[in-house]
Enzyme design. Structure first.
Site, PDB file in Angstrom:
ATOM      1  N   HIS A 305     -13.876 -49.900  -5.719  1.00 53.11           N
ATOM      2  CA  HIS A 305     -12.400 -50.307  -5.310  1.00 53.11           C
ATOM      3  C   HIS A 305     -11.768 -49.553  -3.797  1.00 53.11           C
ATOM      4  O   HIS A 305     -11.764 -48.537  -3.574  1.00 53.11           O
ATOM      5  CB  HIS A 305     -11.291 -48.982  -5.893  1.00 53.11           C
ATOM      6  CG  HIS A 305     -10.512 -49.074  -7.049  1.00 53.11           C
ATOM      7  ND1 HIS A 305      -9.252 -48.691  -5.715  1.00 53.11           N
ATOM      8  CD2 HIS A 305      -9.939 -49.848  -7.712  1.00 53.11           C
ATOM      9  CE1 HIS A 305      -8.187 -49.097  -6.780  1.00 53.11           C
ATOM     10  NE2 HIS A 305      -8.510 -49.900  -7.444  1.00 53.11           N
ATOM     11  N   ASP A 362     -12.844 -51.788 -14.441  1.00 52.83           N
ATOM     12  CA  ASP A 362     -13.015 -52.853 -15.211  1.00 52.83           C
ATOM     13  C   ASP A 362     -14.163 -53.283 -15.207  1.00 52.83           C
ATOM     14  O   ASP A 362     -14.824 -54.534 -16.383  1.00 52.83           O
ATOM     15  CB  ASP A 362     -12.877 -54.614 -13.802  1.00 52.83           C
ATOM     16  CG  ASP A 362     -11.023 -54.867 -14.123  1.00 52.83           C
ATOM     17  OD1 ASP A 362     -11.404 -54.649 -12.028  1.00 52.83           O
ATOM     18  OD2 ASP A 362     -10.182 -55.274 -14.667  1.00 52.83           O
TER      19      ASP A 362
END
Ligand code: SDX
Length: 427
Positions: A305, A362
């Protein structure tokens, strides 16, 4: 005089003010830099750039903290509802009982779409990706709502915000129905926002739709986990589109297009496809080595991320939700065992530890959505459905910001210097 950042360049010493927010990093206000020095800053990907002031969502990437209007995501996921979280994101405070009832009723009264909009779906192939349909249909909404596209009018902004939040479930459900050749289902406003979405997606005219309470709660929680996330790529796209004065439907369509990318919201579909390709625990080391290989474009989807250099707090809630849904539906999926082992092995691998790569929102979401019955092609459409409230809240904040102006970044030019045209006979 507050703290200043001093710059010494071109024989000049210049100081710029350091601004502080309520929490989080301070910023150096460089709005006068180009005027003072003729220099631009250079920050492709905006890794060190605050593009706006915002009071909606705060992320501490090092600590794995996510707050919506100050409330931790774990508490909202545990105790709130998606409708209540929508109200919070839009208005800044948790609603009282009557406020929540009134807001929920207002949203439910906008769940239908114009009958002509249904014709738009006929123009797509049945196997069109739902995100392609969402981009097209949401962009087309501005052709139906001329009465709420004056962004200077707060009332127009309010009704178009409500219309977008209310109609995304209907539009997404219709995209699914179209892909499976089943009739579109009308909204049923006696149901919750999430329950209504589920009946429009999985219900059929031939029989009454029964939704497992644990599934409804899991989906509502998944929507909460995806609602907003500071200045991510798709939110920044919505803000940039909105800064030109584009109507809100066009701005949200732009956000949907950006979210579709596999590096962003498309990662949930890519992550489940990756886990299925790995298939069994014994094949995980091969894929981890591929992810570490600079010459191999393969990456662990659902991992890493830009901001979180710690465990994404949404992924933790998502993992817990997998177990709840599996227990409720009495299902198992070997892919969950692969995901758990992949996470364990990656989090103990120096490559991932050094680069601070953790599972993100996700990584587990697709496992739940697949167990509930969604095809992988619908995963990002569900992300877009939930993120619409965040996009709309950020868009409203941008429009109301007295300092906002059209976004227009500059560049470091590395192309040809000026030169004269050469006729083709002389080339
Ligand atoms: C979302 O911004 C948001 O808030 C987004 C989001 C939201 O709610 O809006 O949180 C939703 O988009 C989550 C992210 C979903 N995307 C994925 O899961 C795709 C896989 N992840 C990567 O593509 C990547 O981690 C990004 C795109 C998410 C972040 O990329 P960055 O911040 O630009 O970091 P990077 O690509 O520079 O990577 C840093 C290093 C690199 O190695 P070096 O060049 O330093 O040697 O880490 C490596 C990368 O190669 N790396 C990975 C990796 N992610 C980064 N290596 C293997 N597998 C990965 N998943």
């Amino acid at each position: 005089m507050g703290e200043q950042a001093k710059l010494s360049v071109g024989g000049k010493d210049i100081a710029y003010p350091v601004l502080s927010g309520s929490i989080g990093p301070d910023v150096v206000d460089i709005r006068k830099l180009y005027g003072d020095t003729g220099l631009f800053t250079y920050d492709p990907g905006f890794t060190s750039t605050a593009a706006c002031e915002s009071a909606i969502t705060f992320i501490d990437g090092e600590e794995g903290v996510l707050l919506h209007r100050g409330y931790p995501i774990g508490q909202l996921a545990e105790h709130s509802s998606f409708m209540e979280t929508c109200y919070l994101l839009l208005n800044g405070e948790l609603p009282g009982k009557d406020e929540l009832t009134s807001f929920t009723t207002t949203i439910s009264r906008h769940t239908m779409v114009h009958e002509q909009l249904r014709q738009l779906y006929q123009g797509f192939r049945r196997d069109a990706h739902p995100m392609a349909i969402m981009c097209g249909v949401v962009g087309a909404l501005s052709a139906f709502y001329h009465d709420s596209t004056d962004i200077a009018d707060p009332e127009h902004r309010k009704i178009s915000s409500h219309r977008l939040i209310a109609k995304m479930p209907t539009i997404a459900a219709m995209a699914y129905k179209y892909s499976v050749g089943q009739p579109f289902m009308h909204p049923d406003n006696s149901l919750s926002y999430t329950g209504n979405f589920m009946q429009m997606t999985f219900g059929v005219p031939a029989e009454k739709y029964e939704l497992h309470p644990a599934v409804e709660k899991a989906m509502d929680r998944i929507f909460i986990l995806h609602a907003d996330h500071e200045q991510n790529a798709s939110t920044s796209t919505v803000r940039l589109a909105g800064s030109s004065g584009a109507n809100p439907f066009a701005c949200i369509a732009a956000g949907i297009a950006c979210l579709w990318g596999p590096a962003h919201g498309g990662a949930n579909e890519a992550a489940l496809n990756m886990l299925r390709e790995i298939g069994t625990v014994d094949r995980i080391p091969h894929y981890i080595e591929r992810a570490k290989d600079k010459n191999d474009p393969f990456r662990l989807m659902g991992f890493g991320h830009r901001v979180y250099k710690n465990y994404d707090p949404r992924a933790a809630v998502m993992q817990k939700t997998v177990r709840e849904v599996f227990d409720a539906l009495k299902v198992k999926d070997p892919v969950f065992d692969v995901a758990l082992e992949l996470e364990h092995m990656a989090l103990n691998d120096p490559y991932f530890i050094d680069k601070k790569l953790f599972p993100n929102v996700d990584f587990y979401s697709g496992i739940i959505l697949s167990a509930i019955g969604f095809p992988t092609t619908m995963f990002t459409a569900l992300f877009a459905l939930a993120r619409t409230v965040g996009w709309v809240a950020q868009w409203n904040e941008m429009i109301s910001d007295p300092y906002q102006k059209i976004g227009r970044p500059r560049q470091l030019y590395t192309g040809a210097p000026e030169r004269d045209y050469v006729p083709v006979a002389k080339r």
